[in-house]
Scaffold this motif. Structure first.
Motif, PDB file in Angstrom:
ATOM      1  N   SER A   1       1.405   5.044   9.725  1.00 50.22           N
ATOM      2  CA  SER A   1       1.561   4.530  11.086  1.00 50.22           C
ATOM      3  C   SER A   1       0.481   3.506  11.421  1.00 50.22           C
ATOM      4  O   SER A   1       0.759   2.448  12.004  1.00 50.22           O
ATOM      5  CB  SER A   1       1.520   5.693  12.081  1.00 50.22           C
ATOM      6  N   GLU A   2      -0.737   3.809  11.027  1.00 48.40           N
ATOM      7  CA  GLU A   2      -1.845   2.889  11.309  1.00 48.40           C
ATOM      8  C   GLU A   2      -1.660   1.567  10.567  1.00 48.40           C
ATOM      9  O   GLU A   2      -1.938   0.491  11.100  1.00 48.40           O
ATOM     10  CB  GLU A   2      -3.175   3.537  10.924  1.00 48.40           C
ATOM     11  N   HIS A   3      -1.184   1.660   9.324  1.00 43.71           N
ATOM     12  CA  HIS A   3      -0.930   0.433   8.561  1.00 43.71           C
ATOM     13  C   HIS A   3       0.151  -0.416   9.232  1.00 43.71           C
ATOM     14  O   HIS A   3      -0.001  -1.638   9.355  1.00 43.71           O
ATOM     15  CB  HIS A   3      -0.504   0.767   7.134  1.00 43.71           C
ATOM     16  N   LEU A   4       1.225   0.232   9.659  1.00 48.02           N
ATOM     17  CA  LEU A   4       2.321  -0.502  10.292  1.00 48.02           C
ATOM     18  C   LEU A   4       1.853  -1.192  11.563  1.00 48.02           C
ATOM     19  O   LEU A   4       2.206  -2.347  11.832  1.00 48.02           O
ATOM     20  CB  LEU A   4       3.480   0.448  10.594  1.00 48.02           C
ATOM     21  N   CYS A   5       1.063  -0.493  12.354  1.00 44.36           N
ATOM     22  CA  CYS A   5       0.557  -1.075  13.606  1.00 44.36           C
ATOM     23  C   CYS A   5      -0.409  -2.228  13.337  1.00 44.36           C
ATOM     24  O   CYS A   5      -0.406  -3.240  14.044  1.00 44.36           O
ATOM     25  CB  CYS A   5      -0.134  -0.007  14.439  1.00 44.36           C
ATOM     26  N   ARG A   6      -1.220  -2.081  12.298  1.00 42.59           N
ATOM     27  CA  ARG A   6      -2.265  -3.055  12.006  1.00 42.59           C
ATOM     28  C   ARG A   6      -1.735  -4.289  11.272  1.00 42.59           C
ATOM     29  O   ARG A   6      -2.129  -5.412  11.548  1.00 42.59           O
ATOM     30  CB  ARG A   6      -3.349  -2.374  11.171  1.00 42.59           C
ATOM     31  N   ASN A   7      -0.793  -4.057  10.331  1.00 38.15           N
ATOM     32  CA  ASN A   7      -0.358  -5.140   9.441  1.00 38.15           C
ATOM     33  C   ASN A   7       1.094  -5.559   9.602  1.00 38.15           C
ATOM     34  O   ASN A   7       1.493  -6.603   9.089  1.00 38.15           O
ATOM     35  CB  ASN A   7      -0.583  -4.726   7.981  1.00 38.15           C
ATOM     36  N   ASN A   8       1.910  -4.709  10.242  1.00 41.97           N
ATOM     37  CA  ASN A   8       3.313  -5.055  10.468  1.00 41.97           C
ATOM     38  C   ASN A   8       4.043  -5.354   9.166  1.00 41.97           C
ATOM     39  O   ASN A   8       4.911  -6.226   9.092  1.00 41.97           O
ATOM     40  CB  ASN A   8       3.424  -6.268  11.395  1.00 41.97           C
ATOM     41  N   SER A   9       3.694  -4.596   8.090  1.00 42.24           N
ATOM     42  CA  SER A   9       4.317  -4.834   6.790  1.00 42.24           C
ATOM     43  C   SER A   9       4.652  -3.505   6.122  1.00 42.24           C
ATOM     44  O   SER A   9       4.357  -2.436   6.664  1.00 42.24           O
ATOM     45  CB  SER A   9       3.381  -5.656   5.892  1.00 42.24           C
ATOM     46  N   ALA A  10       5.240  -3.568   4.947  1.00 35.40           N
ATOM     47  CA  ALA A  10       5.766  -2.373   4.275  1.00 35.40           C
ATOM     48  C   ALA A  10       4.654  -1.408   3.859  1.00 35.40           C
ATOM     49  O   ALA A  10       3.541  -1.818   3.500  1.00 35.40           O
ATOM     50  CB  ALA A  10       6.576  -2.779   3.055  1.00 35.40           C
ATOM     51  N   TYR A  11       4.992  -0.122   3.885  1.00 37.72           N
ATOM     52  CA  TYR A  11       4.118   0.951   3.393  1.00 37.72           C
ATOM     53  C   TYR A  11       5.006   1.941   2.652  1.00 37.72           C
ATOM     54  O   TYR A  11       6.083   2.298   3.131  1.00 37.72           O
ATOM     55  CB  TYR A  11       3.414   1.645   4.555  1.00 37.72           C
ATOM     56  N   ALA A  12       4.542   2.370   1.477  1.00 37.23           N
ATOM     57  CA  ALA A  12       5.365   3.261   0.648  1.00 37.23           C
ATOM     58  C   ALA A  12       4.789   4.669   0.615  1.00 37.23           C
ATOM     59  O   ALA A  12       3.564   4.863   0.544  1.00 37.23           O
ATOM     60  CB  ALA A  12       5.464   2.710  -0.769  1.00 37.23           C
ATOM     61  N   ILE A  13       5.683   5.650   0.658  1.00 39.99           N
ATOM     62  CA  ILE A  13       5.337   7.058   0.479  1.00 39.99           C
ATOM     63  C   ILE A  13       6.033   7.522  -0.794  1.00 39.99           C
ATOM     64  O   ILE A  13       7.263   7.513  -0.881  1.00 39.99           O
ATOM     65  CB  ILE A  13       5.779   7.898   1.688  1.00 39.99           C
ATOM     66  N   VAL A  14       5.244   7.881  -1.799  1.00 35.16           N
ATOM     67  CA  VAL A  14       5.770   8.278  -3.105  1.00 35.16           C
ATOM     68  C   VAL A  14       5.888   9.800  -3.142  1.00 35.16           C
ATOM     69  O   VAL A  14       4.933  10.517  -2.820  1.00 35.16           O
ATOM     70  CB  VAL A  14       4.851   7.770  -4.232  1.00 35.16           C
ATOM     71  N   VAL A  15       7.077  10.284  -3.508  1.00 33.85           N
ATOM     72  CA  VAL A  15       7.376  11.712  -3.429  1.00 33.85           C
ATOM     73  C   VAL A  15       7.522  12.318  -4.819  1.00 33.85           C
ATOM     74  O   VAL A  15       8.363  11.890  -5.603  1.00 33.85           O
ATOM     75  CB  VAL A  15       8.669  11.948  -2.613  1.00 33.85           C
ATOM     76  N   ARG A  16       6.691  13.309  -5.102  1.00 32.07           N
ATOM     77  CA  ARG A  16       6.749  14.017  -6.373  1.00 32.07           C
ATOM     78  C   ARG A  16       7.893  15.034  -6.393  1.00 32.07           C
ATOM     79  O   ARG A  16       8.437  15.418  -5.349  1.00 32.07           O
ATOM     80  CB  ARG A  16       5.441  14.764  -6.620  1.00 32.07           C
TER      81      ARG A  16
ATOM     82  N   PRO B   1       0.839  -1.199   0.000  1.00 33.29           N
ATOM     83  CA  PRO B   1       0.000   0.000   0.000  1.00 33.29           C
ATOM     84  C   PRO B   1       0.875   1.251   0.000  1.00 33.29           C
ATOM     85  O   PRO B   1       2.000   1.239   0.519  1.00 33.29           O
ATOM     86  CB  PRO B   1      -0.810  -0.127   1.284  1.00 33.29           C
ATOM     87  N   TYR B   2       0.346   2.334  -0.564  1.00 34.36           N
ATOM     88  CA  TYR B   2       1.154   3.545  -0.685  1.00 34.36           C
ATOM     89  C   TYR B   2       0.271   4.778  -0.673  1.00 34.36           C
ATOM     90  O   TYR B   2      -0.946   4.709  -0.892  1.00 34.36           O
ATOM     91  CB  TYR B   2       1.970   3.516  -1.978  1.00 34.36           C
ATOM     92  N   SER B   3       0.909   5.913  -0.433  1.00 33.22           N
ATOM     93  CA  SER B   3       0.280   7.228  -0.581  1.00 33.22           C
ATOM     94  C   SER B   3       1.248   8.117  -1.336  1.00 33.22           C
ATOM     95  O   SER B   3       2.474   8.001  -1.171  1.00 33.22           O
ATOM     96  CB  SER B   3      -0.033   7.861   0.776  1.00 33.22           C
ATOM     97  N   VAL B   4       0.712   8.998  -2.175  1.00 36.30           N
ATOM     98  CA  VAL B   4       1.526  10.039  -2.789  1.00 36.30           C
ATOM     99  C   VAL B   4       1.550  11.201  -1.820  1.00 36.30           C
ATOM    100  O   VAL B   4       0.500  11.694  -1.394  1.00 36.30           O
ATOM    101  CB  VAL B   4       0.942  10.472  -4.149  1.00 36.30           C
ATOM    102  N   LEU B   5       2.754  11.635  -1.451  1.00 38.14           N
ATOM    103  CA  LEU B   5       2.899  12.660  -0.418  1.00 38.14           C
ATOM    104  C   LEU B   5       2.400  14.009  -0.933  1.00 38.14           C
ATOM    105  O   LEU B   5       2.903  14.514  -1.946  1.00 38.14           O
ATOM    106  CB  LEU B   5       4.371  12.766  -0.010  1.00 38.14           C
ATOM    107  N   PRO B   6       1.407  14.615  -0.266  1.00 42.29           N
ATOM    108  CA  PRO B   6       0.970  15.950  -0.676  1.00 42.29           C
ATOM    109  C   PRO B   6       2.062  16.981  -0.413  1.00 42.29           C
ATOM    110  O   PRO B   6       3.048  16.716   0.297  1.00 42.29           O
ATOM    111  CB  PRO B   6      -0.260  16.215   0.209  1.00 42.29           C
TER     112      PRO B   6
END
Length: 373
Positions: free
Chosen positions: A150-165, A131-136
């Motif tokens: 943070s919520e994803h990490l706590c809930r799933n204990n797996s990778a999360y991506a932040i995509v930076v424009r 899962p990912y979000s594009v950083l505003p």
């Protein structure tokens, strides 16, 4: 725009305390902030992005805490294997934050080597199940993304991506200046010596400023580009391209103009060169000690001995040079494989241009010149 400090402090509040990766121009402000404000042992510039994922996994195993891996989206290829076979929920389920610079974002002008990767960056994350979000570009939006992460990490204990424009982070002025050895030549000056001394050879140049400088040197000297293969992408692979050419054109001298960061990224390629022993290959590593094209972050090339490494791997002749005269002399060695490490000072011209030909045009011109098409 988001200040690097604001982004870092948000990550810190999430419990992220270890950073590793390969620098990217879109992340250079953030990387510069990390360099000034995070102890060296908690901010490690990795050899490549896959290595960074491995380092991050080791940190989590040792501490139980969440690491962060930063990279350009072109580095996702290097990171895919450990992301899918190590950290993935179907394997060890290791949490980490990925911060990915979005080069080649659709609708945003960029260099040709980034276009395809830019088109598939988000779909590749979808395919990998990350899962990912594009950083505003505003702080309120940044808070929202970090909360989701943070919520994803706590809930799933797996990778999360932040995509930076592009232009997401505001400017940051580094506080600490790294001492520089005043070597005689710049990279561009060294490349001009090489191009002039090795006329008649076939050239393969690494990605970034080295290829741009070789192109401009040819233009400045009124020379053709048909003997030069400019590796505008695929960082770390120019030496293997050169090896493939050298093995199949044994009557031609092949010169690879490599960089220290690129050579270290896939150093195993040097072992293959030494093992295959192409007598017609001259492998030149221009060592300025930094990732110059993406912000000047340090490599480990000044902390290790590339000369001894090349000798141990089995290159036939190895030289380390620091001035024009020594470089000229080393270039006269034709018993290969030859490894020449050229020590230069960092930096490039502000007005350095880019190749006017497309990568496909460069390829066709090169292949027509050697008669392979």
């Amino acid at each position: 725009m988001i200040s690097p400090e604001f982004f870092y402090k948000g990550l810190e509040q999430m419990g992220v305390g270890f950073f590793t990766g390969v620098p990217d121009s879109l992340l250079k402000q953030f990387c510069a902030y990390l360099k000034d404000n995070v102890p060296k042992e908690r901010n490690i510039i990795a050899a490549n992005e896959g290595c960074a994922v491995g380092l991050a996994a080791g940190y989590h195993l040792a501490t139980g805490k969440v690491p962060l891996v930063y990279m350009q989206n072109s580095g996702m290829g290097n990171a895919t294997n450990p992301l899918l076979s190590l950290t993935d929920p179907d394997v060890y389920n290791i949490p980490l934050v990925l911060v990915i610079g979005w080069r080649g974002e659709p609708g945003v002008h960029d260099e040709p080597q980034h276009v395809k990767q830019g088109k598939i960056t988000c779909s590749l994350l979808d395919t990998m199940g990350i899962p990912y979000s594009v950083l505003p570009e505003d702080e309120e939006g940044c808070r929202t993304v970090l909360k989701e992460c943070s919520e994803h990490l706590c809930r799933n204990n797996s990778a999360y991506a932040i995509v930076v424009r592009k232009n997401t982070f505001s400017d940051y002025t580094p506080a600490k200046k790294t001492e520089e050895t005043p070597y005689e030549m710049s990279r561009e000056e060294a490349i001009e010596v090489i191009a002039n001394r090795m006329k008649g050879s076939l050239f393969v140049s690494t990605t970034g400023m080295a290829s741009r400088e070789l192109y401009e040197i040819r233009d400045r000297n009124g020379e053709s580009h048909e003997s030069d293969f400019l590796t505008v992408g695929s960082m770390g692979h120019s030496s293997q391209i050169a090896l493939g050419i050298a093995l199949n054109l044994p009557d031609r001298r092949v010169v690879c103009i490599d960089g220290d960061g690129a050579a270290i990224m896939h150093m195993g390629g040097m072992a293959t060169i030494a093992s295959e022993s192409p007598y017609n290959l001259t492998h030149i590593i221009i060592n300025n000690g930094v990732h110059d094209s993406v912000g000047g972050q340090p490599t480990v090339s000044r902390e290790i001995d590339l000369h001894e490494i090349a000798e141990a791997m089995g290159y036939a002749n190895v030289f380390t040079v620091e001035d024009r005269a020594s470089l000229e002399k080393a270039l006269g060695c034709t018993e290969g494989p030859v490894l020449i490490q050229v020590m230069v000072h960092r930096g490039a011209r502000k007005d350095l241009g880019r190749p006017k030909s497309t990568p496909a045009e460069n390829k066709d011109s090169f292949m027509k010149n050697i008669g392979s098409i």
